[in-house]
Scaffold this motif. Structure first.
Motif, short mmCIF file in Angstrom:
data_model
loop_
_atom_site.label_atom_id
_atom_site.label_comp_id
_atom_site.label_asym_id
_atom_site.label_seq_id
_atom_site.Cartn_x
_atom_site.Cartn_y
_atom_site.Cartn_z
N TRP A 164 0.80 -1.23 0.00
CA TRP A 164 0.00 0.00 0.00
C TRP A 164 0.83 1.27 0.00
O TRP A 164 0.40 2.28 -0.57
N GLN A 165 2.02 1.25 0.61
CA GLN A 165 2.80 2.50 0.62
C GLN A 165 3.22 2.89 -0.80
O GLN A 165 3.49 4.06 -1.07
N THR A 189 -3.28 8.94 6.77
CA THR A 189 -4.07 8.47 5.62
C THR A 189 -5.55 8.77 5.85
O THR A 189 -5.99 8.96 6.98
N TYR A 223 -4.98 9.74 -0.39
CA TYR A 223 -5.08 8.28 -0.22
C TYR A 223 -5.99 7.95 0.97
O TYR A 223 -5.84 8.51 2.06
N LEU A 252 0.78 5.49 -2.57
CA LEU A 252 0.70 6.90 -2.18
C LEU A 252 1.19 7.84 -3.28
O LEU A 252 0.65 8.92 -3.47
#
Lengths: 154, 154
Positions: free
Chosen positions: B72-73, B99, B82, B76
Protein backbone atom coordinates in the motif's frame (compact mmCIF):
# COMPACT_ATOMS: atom_id res chain seq x y z
CA UNK A 1 -21.81 -11.81 -33.96
CA UNK A 2 -22.98 -12.92 -30.56
CA UNK A 3 -26.68 -13.08 -29.82
CA UNK A 4 -26.07 -10.52 -27.13
CA UNK A 5 -24.81 -7.89 -29.50
CA UNK A 6 -27.63 -8.69 -31.93
CA UNK A 7 -30.20 -7.73 -29.34
CA UNK A 8 -29.30 -4.08 -29.64
CA UNK A 9 -31.18 -2.12 -32.27
CA UNK A 10 -28.77 0.49 -33.52
CA UNK A 11 -29.36 3.54 -35.70
CA UNK A 12 -27.40 3.59 -39.01
CA UNK A 13 -24.82 6.03 -37.61
CA UNK A 14 -24.42 3.93 -34.47
CA UNK A 15 -23.82 0.84 -36.57
CA UNK A 16 -20.93 2.59 -38.27
CA UNK A 17 -19.69 3.78 -34.89
CA UNK A 18 -19.65 0.23 -33.57
CA UNK A 19 -17.49 -0.93 -36.47
CA UNK A 20 -15.24 2.11 -36.03
CA UNK A 21 -14.90 1.33 -32.31
CA UNK A 22 -13.77 -2.20 -33.07
CA UNK A 23 -11.16 -0.98 -35.51
CA UNK A 24 -9.90 1.67 -33.10
CA UNK A 25 -9.50 -0.93 -30.39
CA UNK A 26 -7.51 -3.13 -32.76
CA UNK A 27 -5.22 -0.13 -33.40
CA UNK A 28 -4.57 0.31 -29.69
CA UNK A 29 -6.95 3.24 -29.32
CA UNK A 30 -9.67 3.34 -26.66
CA UNK A 31 -12.95 4.50 -28.23
CA UNK A 32 -15.78 6.32 -26.50
CA UNK A 33 -19.12 6.97 -28.19
CA UNK A 34 -21.23 10.13 -28.17
CA UNK A 35 -18.83 12.36 -26.34
CA UNK A 36 -19.21 16.06 -25.72
CA UNK A 37 -15.86 17.92 -25.77
CA UNK A 38 -17.60 21.08 -24.65
CA UNK A 39 -21.16 22.21 -24.14
CA UNK A 40 -23.12 22.31 -27.39
CA UNK A 41 -20.87 19.93 -29.30
CA UNK A 42 -21.18 16.16 -29.44
CA UNK A 43 -19.03 13.84 -31.51
CA UNK A 44 -19.90 10.28 -32.52
CA UNK A 45 -16.59 8.71 -31.50
CA UNK A 46 -13.55 10.02 -29.66
CA UNK A 47 -10.51 7.88 -28.95
CA UNK A 48 -7.27 8.04 -27.00
CA UNK A 49 -4.17 6.31 -28.33
CA UNK A 50 -1.31 4.79 -26.35
CA UNK A 51 0.66 8.03 -26.54
CA UNK A 52 -2.33 10.16 -25.61
CA UNK A 53 -3.21 11.18 -29.17
CA UNK A 54 -6.86 12.10 -29.58
CA UNK A 55 -8.90 11.22 -32.65
CA UNK A 56 -12.46 12.19 -33.48
CA UNK A 57 -14.61 10.21 -35.91
CA UNK A 58 -17.96 11.42 -37.24
CA UNK A 59 -20.17 8.72 -38.72
CA UNK A 60 -22.34 9.66 -41.70
CA UNK A 61 -24.87 7.18 -42.97
CA UNK A 62 -26.02 9.24 -45.95
CA UNK A 63 -25.52 12.38 -47.99
CA UNK A 64 -28.40 14.04 -46.14
CA UNK A 65 -26.78 13.16 -42.82
CA UNK A 66 -23.58 14.89 -43.92
CA UNK A 67 -25.25 17.94 -45.49
CA UNK A 68 -27.29 18.64 -42.38
CA UNK A 69 -24.23 18.67 -40.11
CA UNK A 70 -23.37 22.33 -39.64
CA UNK A 71 -21.11 21.84 -36.65
CA UNK A 72 -18.37 19.54 -37.86
CA UNK A 73 -15.75 22.23 -38.43
CA UNK A 74 -16.06 22.99 -34.76
CA UNK A 75 -14.84 19.47 -33.95
CA UNK A 76 -11.45 19.93 -35.61
CA UNK A 77 -9.99 21.94 -32.78
CA UNK A 78 -10.67 19.15 -30.25
CA UNK A 79 -8.52 16.43 -31.75
CA UNK A 80 -5.15 15.62 -33.29
CA UNK A 81 -6.78 13.89 -36.25
CA UNK A 82 -10.31 14.10 -37.63
CA UNK A 83 -12.06 11.38 -39.66
CA UNK A 84 -15.33 10.70 -41.37
CA UNK A 85 -16.67 7.17 -41.27
CA UNK A 86 -19.00 6.23 -44.09
CA UNK A 87 -20.32 3.07 -45.71
CA UNK A 88 -19.58 1.84 -49.21
CA UNK A 89 -22.57 3.65 -50.74
CA UNK A 90 -21.53 7.08 -49.52
CA UNK A 91 -20.44 9.67 -52.14
CA UNK A 92 -16.87 10.24 -50.86
CA UNK A 93 -16.38 13.29 -53.08
CA UNK A 94 -18.55 15.29 -50.71
CA UNK A 95 -15.92 15.04 -47.99
CA UNK A 96 -13.12 17.64 -47.69
CA UNK A 97 -9.82 16.18 -48.88
CA UNK A 98 -7.82 17.21 -45.80
CA UNK A 99 -10.02 15.17 -43.47
CA UNK A 100 -9.59 11.48 -42.75
CA UNK A 101 -11.74 8.82 -44.37
CA UNK A 102 -12.80 5.52 -42.83
CA UNK A 103 -14.86 2.88 -44.61
CA UNK A 104 -17.09 1.23 -42.04
CA UNK A 105 -19.96 -1.11 -41.44
CA UNK A 106 -21.35 -2.39 -38.17
CA UNK A 107 -18.75 -5.18 -37.92
CA UNK A 108 -15.54 -3.34 -38.57
CA UNK A 109 -13.80 -0.57 -40.45
CA UNK A 110 -10.61 0.43 -42.18
CA UNK A 111 -8.77 3.70 -42.65
CA UNK A 112 -8.85 4.74 -46.32
CA UNK A 113 -7.20 8.15 -45.91
CA UNK A 114 -5.12 9.18 -42.90
CA UNK A 115 -5.41 12.93 -42.29
CA UNK A 116 -2.48 15.12 -41.35
CA UNK A 117 -1.99 15.58 -37.63
CA UNK A 118 -2.77 18.93 -36.02
CA UNK A 119 -1.43 18.57 -32.50
CA UNK A 120 -3.59 19.79 -29.68
CA UNK A 121 -2.08 22.27 -27.25
CA UNK A 122 -1.13 20.59 -23.96
CA UNK A 123 -3.79 22.33 -21.87
CA UNK A 124 -6.58 21.30 -24.22
CA UNK A 125 -5.29 17.74 -24.49
CA UNK A 126 -5.27 17.49 -20.69
CA UNK A 127 -8.78 18.85 -20.48
CA UNK A 128 -10.07 16.44 -23.14
CA UNK A 129 -8.32 13.46 -21.57
CA UNK A 130 -9.71 14.30 -18.14
CA UNK A 131 -13.20 14.66 -19.53
CA UNK A 132 -12.94 11.37 -21.39
CA UNK A 133 -11.69 9.67 -18.21
CA UNK A 134 -14.56 11.05 -16.17
CA UNK A 135 -17.31 10.37 -18.70
CA UNK A 136 -16.21 6.81 -19.44
CA UNK A 137 -15.71 5.91 -15.76
CA UNK A 138 -19.13 7.27 -14.84
CA UNK A 139 -20.83 5.46 -17.71
CA UNK A 140 -19.08 2.23 -16.76
CA UNK A 141 -20.18 2.61 -13.15
CA UNK A 142 -23.76 3.21 -14.31
CA UNK A 143 -23.65 -0.10 -16.19
CA UNK A 144 -21.97 -2.13 -13.43
CA UNK A 145 -23.89 -0.58 -10.54
CA UNK A 146 -27.07 1.03 -11.92
CA UNK A 147 -28.13 1.90 -8.41
CA UNK A 148 -25.15 4.26 -8.17
CA UNK A 149 -27.08 6.77 -10.28
CA UNK A 150 -29.37 7.55 -7.39
CA UNK A 151 -27.69 6.00 -4.34
CA UNK A 152 -24.98 7.55 -2.23
CA UNK A 153 -26.38 11.03 -2.66
CA UNK A 154 -26.70 12.86 0.58
CA UNK B 1 -31.34 -2.08 -4.32
CA UNK B 2 -32.52 -3.19 -7.72
CA UNK B 3 -32.82 -6.88 -8.52
CA UNK B 4 -30.22 -6.31 -11.18
CA UNK B 5 -27.56 -5.20 -8.76
CA UNK B 6 -28.49 -8.00 -6.37
CA UNK B 7 -27.62 -10.61 -8.96
CA UNK B 8 -23.95 -9.87 -8.58
CA UNK B 9 -22.10 -11.84 -5.95
CA UNK B 10 -19.40 -9.55 -4.64
CA UNK B 11 -16.41 -10.29 -2.43
CA UNK B 12 -16.32 -8.36 0.88
CA UNK B 13 -13.75 -5.88 -0.44
CA UNK B 14 -15.80 -5.37 -3.61
CA UNK B 15 -18.90 -4.67 -1.55
CA UNK B 16 -17.04 -1.86 0.22
CA UNK B 17 -15.75 -0.64 -3.15
CA UNK B 18 -19.28 -0.43 -4.50
CA UNK B 19 -20.38 1.74 -1.60
CA UNK B 20 -17.27 3.87 -1.98
CA UNK B 21 -17.98 4.27 -5.69
CA UNK B 22 -21.47 5.55 -4.97
CA UNK B 23 -20.16 8.09 -2.50
CA UNK B 24 -17.43 9.24 -4.86
CA UNK B 25 -19.99 9.78 -7.60
CA UNK B 26 -22.12 11.84 -5.25
CA UNK B 27 -19.04 14.00 -4.53
CA UNK B 28 -18.54 14.67 -8.24
CA UNK B 29 -15.70 12.17 -8.61
CA UNK B 30 -15.69 9.48 -11.29
CA UNK B 31 -14.69 6.14 -9.72
CA UNK B 32 -12.98 3.24 -11.48
CA UNK B 33 -12.49 -0.15 -9.81
CA UNK B 34 -9.41 -2.37 -9.81
CA UNK B 35 -7.07 -0.05 -11.60
CA UNK B 36 -3.37 -0.60 -12.18
CA UNK B 37 -1.39 2.67 -12.09
CA UNK B 38 1.71 0.80 -13.18
CA UNK B 39 2.70 -2.81 -13.71
CA UNK B 40 2.68 -4.80 -10.49
CA UNK B 41 0.37 -2.44 -8.58
CA UNK B 42 -3.40 -2.61 -8.50
CA UNK B 43 -5.65 -0.38 -6.43
CA UNK B 44 -9.26 -1.10 -5.46
CA UNK B 45 -10.67 2.29 -6.45
CA UNK B 46 -9.22 5.28 -8.25
CA UNK B 47 -11.22 8.42 -8.95
CA UNK B 48 -10.90 11.67 -10.86
CA UNK B 49 -12.51 14.83 -9.53
CA UNK B 50 -13.88 17.77 -11.49
CA UNK B 51 -10.55 19.60 -11.24
CA UNK B 52 -8.55 16.53 -12.20
CA UNK B 53 -7.61 15.58 -8.65
CA UNK B 54 -6.86 11.88 -8.26
CA UNK B 55 -7.84 9.85 -5.21
CA UNK B 56 -7.03 6.25 -4.40
CA UNK B 57 -9.13 4.16 -2.02
CA UNK B 58 -8.08 0.76 -0.71
CA UNK B 59 -10.88 -1.34 0.74
CA UNK B 60 -10.08 -3.57 3.70
CA UNK B 61 -12.66 -6.02 4.92
CA UNK B 62 -10.68 -7.29 7.92
CA UNK B 63 -7.53 -6.92 10.01
CA UNK B 64 -5.97 -9.86 8.16
CA UNK B 65 -6.75 -8.19 4.83
CA UNK B 66 -4.91 -5.06 5.98
CA UNK B 67 -1.94 -6.86 7.57
CA UNK B 68 -1.29 -8.92 4.45
CA UNK B 69 -1.12 -5.83 2.20
CA UNK B 70 2.58 -5.12 1.81
CA UNK B 71 2.20 -2.84 -1.19
CA UNK B 72 0.00 0.00 0.00
CA UNK B 73 2.80 2.50 0.62
CA UNK B 74 3.58 2.18 -3.06
CA UNK B 75 0.12 3.55 -3.88
CA UNK B 76 0.70 6.90 -2.18
CA UNK B 77 2.81 8.31 -4.98
CA UNK B 78 0.03 7.76 -7.54
CA UNK B 79 -2.62 10.02 -6.05
CA UNK B 80 -3.30 13.41 -4.49
CA UNK B 81 -5.14 11.83 -1.57
CA UNK B 82 -5.08 8.28 -0.22
CA UNK B 83 -7.90 6.65 1.78
CA UNK B 84 -8.74 3.39 3.45
CA UNK B 85 -12.32 2.19 3.28
CA UNK B 86 -13.38 -0.13 6.09
CA UNK B 87 -16.61 -1.33 7.65
CA UNK B 88 -17.84 -0.55 11.15
CA UNK B 89 -16.16 -3.63 12.67
CA UNK B 90 -12.70 -2.72 11.50
CA UNK B 91 -10.09 -1.75 14.17
CA UNK B 92 -9.36 1.78 12.91
CA UNK B 93 -6.30 2.13 15.17
CA UNK B 94 -4.38 -0.10 12.80
CA UNK B 95 -4.49 2.56 10.12
CA UNK B 96 -1.77 5.24 9.84
CA UNK B 97 -3.08 8.61 11.06
CA UNK B 98 -1.96 10.58 8.01
CA UNK B 99 -4.07 8.47 5.62
CA UNK B 100 -7.72 9.07 4.88
CA UNK B 101 -10.50 7.04 6.45
CA UNK B 102 -13.82 6.13 4.87
CA UNK B 103 -16.56 4.16 6.59
CA UNK B 104 -18.27 2.01 3.98
CA UNK B 105 -20.73 -0.76 3.34
CA UNK B 106 -22.03 -2.06 0.04
CA UNK B 107 -24.71 0.64 -0.20
CA UNK B 108 -22.74 3.77 0.49
CA UNK B 109 -19.92 5.39 2.41
CA UNK B 110 -18.78 8.53 4.20
CA UNK B 111 -15.46 10.22 4.71
CA UNK B 112 -14.46 10.08 8.39
CA UNK B 113 -10.99 11.58 8.02
CA UNK B 114 -9.84 13.64 5.04
CA UNK B 115 -6.10 13.20 4.47
CA UNK B 116 -3.76 16.05 3.58
CA UNK B 117 -3.25 16.54 -0.13
CA UNK B 118 0.08 15.63 -1.70
CA UNK B 119 -0.19 17.02 -5.22
CA UNK B 120 0.98 14.82 -8.04
CA UNK B 121 3.54 16.25 -10.43
CA UNK B 122 1.95 17.31 -13.74
CA UNK B 123 3.58 14.58 -15.83
CA UNK B 124 2.42 11.83 -13.52
CA UNK B 125 -1.09 13.27 -13.28
CA UNK B 126 -1.30 13.32 -17.06
CA UNK B 127 -0.09 9.75 -17.30
CA UNK B 128 -2.58 8.56 -14.68
CA UNK B 129 -5.46 10.44 -16.27
CA UNK B 130 -4.66 9.06 -19.70
CA UNK B 131 -4.44 5.54 -18.34
CA UNK B 132 -7.76 5.92 -16.51
CA UNK B 133 -9.36 7.26 -19.70
CA UNK B 134 -8.09 4.35 -21.75
CA UNK B 135 -8.91 1.61 -19.25
CA UNK B 136 -12.42 2.86 -18.53
CA UNK B 137 -13.28 3.43 -22.22
CA UNK B 138 -12.06 -0.03 -23.17
CA UNK B 139 -13.97 -1.68 -20.33
CA UNK B 140 -17.10 0.22 -21.28
CA UNK B 141 -16.73 -0.87 -24.90
CA UNK B 142 -16.30 -4.48 -23.77
CA UNK B 143 -19.63 -4.25 -21.93
CA UNK B 144 -21.55 -2.46 -24.68
CA UNK B 145 -20.06 -4.43 -27.58
CA UNK B 146 -18.59 -7.68 -26.21
CA UNK B 147 -17.72 -8.74 -29.73
CA UNK B 148 -15.24 -5.86 -29.91
CA UNK B 149 -12.82 -7.90 -27.80
CA UNK B 150 -12.11 -10.20 -30.72
CA UNK B 151 -13.57 -8.43 -33.77
CA UNK B 152 -11.95 -5.74 -35.85
CA UNK B 153 -8.52 -7.29 -35.51
CA UNK B 154 -6.75 -7.68 -38.81
Amino acid sequence: MSLRANHQKLMPGQELARGVGRMLRSLGHSPLMEFSPVKGLRVDVVSVGTKGEIWIVECKSSRADFISDRKWQGYLEWCDRYFWAVDTDFPDDLLPGHTGLIRADSYGAEIVRMPAETRLAAARRNKMTRRIARVSSLRLQAVIDPESLSAGEA
